[in-house]
Scaffold this active site. Structure first.
Site, mmCIF file in Angstrom:
data_model
loop_
_atom_site.group_PDB
_atom_site.id
_atom_site.type_symbol
_atom_site.label_atom_id
_atom_site.label_comp_id
_atom_site.label_asym_id
_atom_site.label_seq_id
_atom_site.Cartn_x
_atom_site.Cartn_y
_atom_site.Cartn_z
ATOM 1 N N ARG A 1 -5.545 16.008 -35.064
ATOM 2 C CA ARG A 1 -5.772 14.600 -35.349
ATOM 3 C C ARG A 1 -4.892 13.703 -34.470
ATOM 4 N NH1 ARG A 1 -9.008 11.598 -35.257
ATOM 5 N NH2 ARG A 1 -10.214 13.317 -36.098
ATOM 6 N N LYS B 1 -0.014 -8.152 -24.998
ATOM 7 C CA LYS B 1 -0.644 -8.055 -26.323
ATOM 8 C C LYS B 1 -1.067 -6.611 -26.585
ATOM 9 C CE LYS B 1 -2.023 -12.897 -26.204
ATOM 10 N NZ LYS B 1 -3.089 -13.889 -26.195
ATOM 11 N N LYS C 1 6.187 -20.469 -19.332
ATOM 12 C CA LYS C 1 5.097 -21.092 -20.075
ATOM 13 C C LYS C 1 5.469 -22.527 -20.452
ATOM 14 C CE LYS C 1 3.366 -16.703 -21.789
ATOM 15 N NZ LYS C 1 2.958 -15.900 -22.961
ATOM 16 N N GLU D 1 2.817 -20.942 -15.662
ATOM 17 C CA GLU D 1 1.522 -21.276 -16.265
ATOM 18 C C GLU D 1 1.216 -22.750 -16.074
ATOM 19 O OE1 GLU D 1 0.966 -19.884 -20.411
ATOM 20 O OE2 GLU D 1 0.362 -21.950 -20.830
ATOM 21 N N ASP E 1 -4.470 -21.387 -16.891
ATOM 22 C CA ASP E 1 -4.794 -21.084 -18.281
ATOM 23 C C ASP E 1 -5.927 -21.950 -18.811
ATOM 24 O OD1 ASP E 1 -4.258 -19.493 -20.527
ATOM 25 O OD2 ASP E 1 -3.205 -21.156 -21.483
#
Lengths: 283, 283, 283, 283, 283, 283
Positions: free
Chosen positions: D104, D139, D171, D201, D223
Site C-alpha cells: 500500500r 503549493k 510579492k 511579482e 500575475d
C-alpha cells in the site's frame, strides 16, 4: 540524596513522547474521542495503593504537560520520598480527555520507577549500620537506563557505570584477550583517560593478590565469593582499593555480605526484575 | 502461534539503536578500546541458564548486526520455543570488540522478553484444558510495548489493545461522563469506526444486565468479580459477548477463573512485573 | 462529530516541523530577511475563497505558533464547520516575517485537508436520508494519514482502518494463501486479538454464502458489485454482518448504492485524489 | 530530463520509513501475521491500469527493500517514462508477507507521484511548439515537496523554488513593507547572496515599467493578467528578464498563454490538486 | 594508540547523515543532476596537500557509502597515521555523481579532524621525553565532540571528560556554592558513584594544601600557574594525586610546563581553534 | 545587515538539543548534582575577554532556555555588533545548576560563531572603500552550516551557496564530464530551474573568453589568478557577469584583489579555520 529533580526536563522529553506516541500514535484515544463530552473536566489524584518509595513523579508531570500544557499538576510526594497506602502523590486538574490520554503512560513510568526505588530501599535497609552501599548494574530495561539509575538513587542506592562509555570495568574476557592481569592493567592505565576509574573483576583470592601487586586499578569486583572469602579479600585489600561484591546478591544475603566489610554490593535485580509499585489514578 | 519473526526488522531498528546508544553513546566501549588487541575474534554462545520460553532472539540478532554487520549470528532456539538450562539459544562469531559492545543490550532485551514469555506460559498452563485465553494489558514498560506484546504471544498468550488508538474500552469514568451505560454505548457505536471493537467494563451483574439490554458492545470486561459472580456473568451473557475477567489475576486464581468459563483473563503482571530470564554469553 | 480538536497538539508537532523545515530549512526565508524591515507587524486573515468544509485549522494554528509563539491566532471557523466564499477562518496578528514564514505551510495543510473534508461532505450528502455512511481507505497521502482521516470525519465521513496494524481485512490473496474462506476465517479468529474486528472481501454472492456459513467475520466487503447484487447481498446478510461496498464508488453512484442498503461505502478518492480548497491569507 | 534516479536513496529513506511506520507501526500487519502461512512466496507485478507518466518507482523500490532487503525488485518502466494500461512497471518477488506489508505504501507513493507527472505532461503538451515551460509552485503536499518536484520533472515540467530558502520572490506584501518597488529591489540586491535569483511579482503593466526601470531583478512574475496583457508585457520586457505567468492557469488556458510568449507558466494545481494514477499490484 | 577504528560505524551514521542532508537536502546536487551524463564514472584520490596527521578517514568512508553503497572506497592512510604532501589517503571509484555529492562533506570532516590530530601531534611533540601527556577539554565544536575527541587521540593526545556526565570536575563556583574545599570534596565523595573520578581545580598553592589535607580527589587541576608554581605543586602532591596544568597553554609553553613535572596539560585550543588540514579530491 | 535574529528559534532547537545532549546525555551534570545545594541561584554575566564581533547570542539564549525556561536571559550585545574586552554580552539569572548545565554549550557556540564573525569583519575591513564583498564557501563545520553562514553575515560578509541544492556552480570536473564549456552551459541552462543562478569556474583568460561567448552564466569564478589576471578578467567581463575571485585568499591579499575590481572574494578560511573568540561566564 536530594529530593528535588536532578535532571533537567528536556533530557526526559523524548522518552515521554515516545511512550505517549506508543499509546496514542496513529489515531489518538478513540474511546475518549467518542464518548467524553467536550468541556468535561476532572480533578484527579495519583494515589499510592501500597507502601514504598516514590520515583517517576517528574516524568509523570512531564507526561501530563506534554499532552496538555494547561493541566494543573501538583506533586505532593517528591521523588525519593516514602509513601504509604492511600497517600496522594500528585493531583491533576483540567480537561478530562487530556488526563485520560496521559494516565496510563504516567502510571506505567511511575509504577515501574517506584518499584525500583522501593526494592532498592529494601536492599539498603539490610545494610543499615554498615558502611556498605547498594549499587545497580547495566542490567537495565532498554531505553530507560537514565531514569532507572535515578530511581535507584531515589531508593537510597548508588549508581555504577551508566554505560560502557564512562568507566573501565575489566572482566575475565578482557584479561584473557590482553594476556593476563598485569598486561591488561598496564594497557588500561596507559590508554585510558585520567578521568576514568578502572575496576577489575576477580574470582579468586589469588587473582586479587596479583591485582594488588600490579596496581593501576581503583576498584576491585569480587565476583561470586562467599562471605568468608569476601572478608578475607577486604582484609587483603586493606583500603587500597574500593571493594565491590557481586553475583547472586539476593535480599537475604545483604546483611552477611555487608558484614564482610565490602564497600559496595552490586545487585542486577534492582533493575532487571522489577515489581511495579501499585499506583492508581482516582477521579 | 508462529515460531518465526512476525515483525519486519525495520520496525525494531530504532529501539535497538536507542538501547545501544544508551550503552555506548558519547565515547563507545572504553574498556575494549583500551585492552582488547585489534583482530581478536570470539566464538560466543548465548546460553539459557534456567528453563523458560525464549523471546527476543530477533532483537538480539539485530543488536549484534547493528554494531557489526560482519558478525555471524545463528539463532538455535527461535522466539516462542522453550529452553532448559544449558541450551544454546544463539551463536555469535566474529570481532571480539563488536560482540562485547552488543552483549549487554542483546542480553537485556532477551532476558526481559524471555521473562515475559516464560511468565505468560506459566499463566496459560494454568488454563490448559479450558477455552480460556490469557491476555495482556496496556501496563507495559514505556517504549517496549511492541516487543512485550510479541513476547506475550511467544509465551502462548493473546494480545489485548496495543494502545488507546486501536479499540474502544469503556471504563467507569467514560460511563459517568457520557451519562450512563445506554448513552455511552450508543455514542460509541455512532462515532466509532466500524472496524473497531467496543468493550465495556462492568463491576456488577446489574451493570451487566444493562449492557446486555442496550447492545452495541462486542466484549464485556468483568472487573474484580469472584468466581461465582464470573460464572453467573458468563451464563447471563450466553455467548452474545466475549467475556474477559480482570483484577488481581494472580497465578493461583487462573484455574478457578478459567473454570468459570470466561473467554479471556487479562493479567497486568505479565508486563508490569517482569522477572528476567537468566541468559548469559559464554566465550 | 465534534467540532473541537480531537487530537492533542503534540501528536501533530513533528508533522508541522517537517513541513516548515521543508520550506525554511537550510537558510530560512531569504526574501523576508532581505526586504521586510525589523519590527513590521501584520494583521492577517485566513479567508475562504470558495464554499466547503473547513479542516486543518488546528494544524495551521500550530504552524504559526511553531514559527513564533508570540503570534496571536484566533480560529473563527472550527474544523468540521462549513465555509462560504469570503468567510474569515482565522486571524493572525504579530511579526510580519513570522507570519510570512508560516503562511504557505499553514495554507498547504488547510487547503489540502479542507479539500478532503469538502469532498467527503459532498459524498455524504448523496447518502442523506439513508443509513449508509461514507468511509475512507488506506489510500492516503504518505505521511498525512492521521490528519487526512480526521479531515474525513470533519466532512461527516467515517474512518476505516488507520493501518495494517489495527484491524483485520482479509482479501483474495489472503484467502488463497490460507487455503479458502473457511481456513482463513478460522485461522484469523484463532490468532487475532479479541479486540480486533475482522472483515472479509467477497466478489461474488457465492463467496458471500460461504462467509455466512463459516462465521467469524464482523464485516463483509462487497467488492465491485452492481446495485442489484449489492441489494441481494444485503438481503442475504440480514443484519448478521456489517456490509461495506467498494470499487469505483464515484459521486454519482452513491445514491444508488446507498439505496441498496449497505452500511458503508468506502471511497479511495476521498484521500487519493484531492482537490485543494481555495484558501488565502490577506493582510 | 534524465530517466535514471537523480536523488540518492538515502535522501528518501526517512520519508519511506515514516510512511511504513504509519501503516505498520505499533503492531505490524495483523492480517498477514494471522493468516499467511510462513514460507509463502509471491511473484507480484506492479501494473498500470491507465495511461500516464510514471514517477515514484525509485521510492516504491525503497519501500519494498526497507521492509525486506531480500525481495527481488525490478523496475521495468523508469521514472519519467510513459505507461499505457496493462504495462508492467515493476516486478517484485519474495516473501508474501513482506510484499503485502509494503504494497500500500509503495502504491500510495507511486500513484500520487505518477498522477503529478501525468498531469504535468498534459500541461506541457499544451505548450508544445512554443518555448514556454510549465513550472510548479510551493503549493505542495506537506512533507512530499522533494519527490513532488521530481515528479513534475518526470512529467516534463520545470521546478520553481524548492522553498523560501533558495531564491527571492518579492510579492505585493514585500513591496508594501519595504516602501515601493525601487526600495524593495535595491534592498534585495544589497542583502541577497549573489548566488540567488530575484523574482518580483507585478499585477499591472505600470508596475512592470517601474521594475524595468529600476533593474536588479532576474525574473518577473506576471500575475493574473489576460493574454493580451501578457503579450504586451513580454514585448515590454524584451528579453531583459525571464517572464513567468501565473494565476488561474487551467489546462485550457495554456496554449493561449504560451502563445503570448512568456518563458514560464506556473501552475499550483500540478501539486495541490492531484488525481492519483491508477496503479495496482497483481499476484 | 590503535590505528584501526575504535568506534563502531553505527555511532557515526547520524552525524554523517546530518552533514549530507545539510549539503544536499531539499533538492540534491542540482549541478551534477544538470550536467553530468548518466553513467559517468570517476576514479578519485583523496590527497594530502600538506604534512600532518590523518583523522576522519572512517567518517569520510561512511559519507561516501551513505550516498552510494556501490562506491569502492580504500583507505590508504589510516586514522592516526602521518601524511606528507602528495600522499594518497583514500581512493574512491564509481559513479561520478555519487562521488561529487559526498566530496565536500567527506573533506570537511577529514580536513577538520586531521587539523585537530595534526595540532595535537605538534603539542605532544613538545613534551617528548617527559611523562607529560597532552589532553583536550570540553571546548569542542557543538555536535562533533565524539569525533574530535578521537582526533585528539589520533594525534597522540589523551582525552579528558567527554561531558558533564562522566566525571566530576569541581571548579571555583562549586567550591563556593558548597561552602569550601572540605565541604565540596566530602559531599562529592559521598554522592558520587564509586566509578567516577573527582578532579578539583586550585588556583593557589594554599588551596592545594587544603585539597591534600582533605583528601577525596583523584586529580588536581592547577589553573593559571607559572612554571615555578607548577613545579612546587608537583612536589607538594608527591604522586598522591594526578596533576593537570591548564590555562593559556600555548605551544611554546608546553616544554616548560612539562618540565615542571605535571602529568597532564590540558589545551582548549586543540578543539576550539582548529586549522583545517589541506586535503583535496583529485580525479 | 540586520542586528536582530533573522532565523526563527525553532530552526535552531535541534542543533542546541544535540549539543546539550552531547554534554549532559546519559547521566546529566554529575558534578553539580553532587555538590551544588538545591535552591542556589546565580547572577551570571557572559563577558567578552577580547575585542571582536559577536555572533551566537541567539543560540546561547536558546541553550539556557532549553535547560531551564525559568532562567532570565538578557542579551546586551546583539549578534552582529562589535565587542571590546570586558563588555557584558548577556546576563543570565536563576537556578545555579541550570546555568552550569548550559554554560559550556552556550560558550562553545558563541565563541565559535563570534570567532567567525570577527574574522569575517577583519576580511571585510581590508576591502573597505571598494565595491568588493567577502563571501564564504561550503567549507563549513559539518552540522553548523546554517549558523556559520549567519555568523559570516554578522561579520559583514556575504553568503555563497548554502549547499549543493540551491545554486549551480560548474567546476572543471563538470566541464570535462559534459564535454566542454559550451556543452556544460547549454545543458545547465536547459535543465536548471529559472530560479537558480549559474556560476562557472575558469582558471585562464582563454576559458573566460569562451564563457563570455557562450553566455548562460550569471557569475564567473576566477580561480587561482594573480591580481593582474584578475584585473584583466574584470575588464573582459565588463559587467556582464558577476565576478568572484577565489584560491588562497589570505588576509594580506584582500586589498590587492579588491583593487582588481572583482565583485566578490570567496574565503574558505572564514569557516574552515576558526579561532574561537574568548568569551567567559562570570558569576
Amino acid at each position: 540524596m536530594t529530593h528535588t529533580d536532578r535532571l533537567p526536563d528536556f533530557l526526559l522529553l523524548d522518552l515521554v513522547k515516545r511512550a505517549l506516541d506508543e499509546d496514542l500514535g496513529g489515531a489518538g484515544d478513540v474511546t475518549s474521542q467518542a464518548v467524553i463530552p467536550d468541556g468535561t473536566t476532572y480533578s484527579a489524584k495519583l494515589n499510592a495503593r501500597e507502601a514504598g518509595v516514590i520515583s517517576g513523579m517528574q516524568i509523570a508531570r512531564i507526561a501530563f504537560h506534554t499532552v496538555d500544557p494547561l493541566l494543573t499538576v501538583k506533586t505532593l510526594i517528591a521523588d525519593g520520598r516514602p509513601c504509604k497506602p492511600g497517600d496522594i502523590c500528585m493531583t491533576i486538574e483540567g480537561d478530562a480527555k487530556s488526563i485520560l490520554m496521559a494516565e496510563r503512560v504516567a502510571l506505567n513510568f511511575a509504577g515501574h520507577l517506584s518499584g525500583i526505588a522501593t526494592m532498592t530501599a529494601a536492599y539498603t535497609a539490610k545494610a543499615t549500620g554498615t558502611k556498605t552501599k547498594i549499587t545497580c548494574t547495566r542490567k537495565t530495561t532498554p531505553g530507560l537506563r537514565l531514569v532507572e539509575k535515578e530511581a535507584v538513587r531515589h531508593g537510597g542506592g548508588s549508581n555504577h557505570r551508566f554505560g560502557l562509555n564512562d568507566a573501565i570495568l575489566i572482566k575475565d574476557n578482557h584479561i584473557a584477550a590482553a594476556g593476563g592481569v598485569r598486561a591488561v592493567l598496564e594497557r588500561a592505565r596507559a590508554v585510558a583517560s585520567h578521568m576514568r576509574r578502572i575496576e577489575i573483576e576477580v574470582d579468586t583470592l589469588d587473582q586479587l593478590t596479583e591485582v594488588l601487586s600490579v596496581g593501576g586499578a581503583d576498584c576491585v569486583l569480587l565476583d561470586n565469593m562467599d562471605n568468608m572469602q569476601l572478608a578475607e579479600a577486604v582484609k587483603m585489600v586493606g583500603g587500597r582499593l574500593i571493594t565491590e561484591a557481586s553475583g547472586g546478591m539476593t535480599l537475604d544475603r545483604i546483611a552477611g555480605v555487608a558484614g564482610a566489610g565490602v564497600d559496595y554490593i552490586s545487585v542486577g535485580a534492582l533493575t532487571h526484575t522489577v515489581k511495579t509499585l501499585d499506583l492508581g489514578l482516582d477521579f
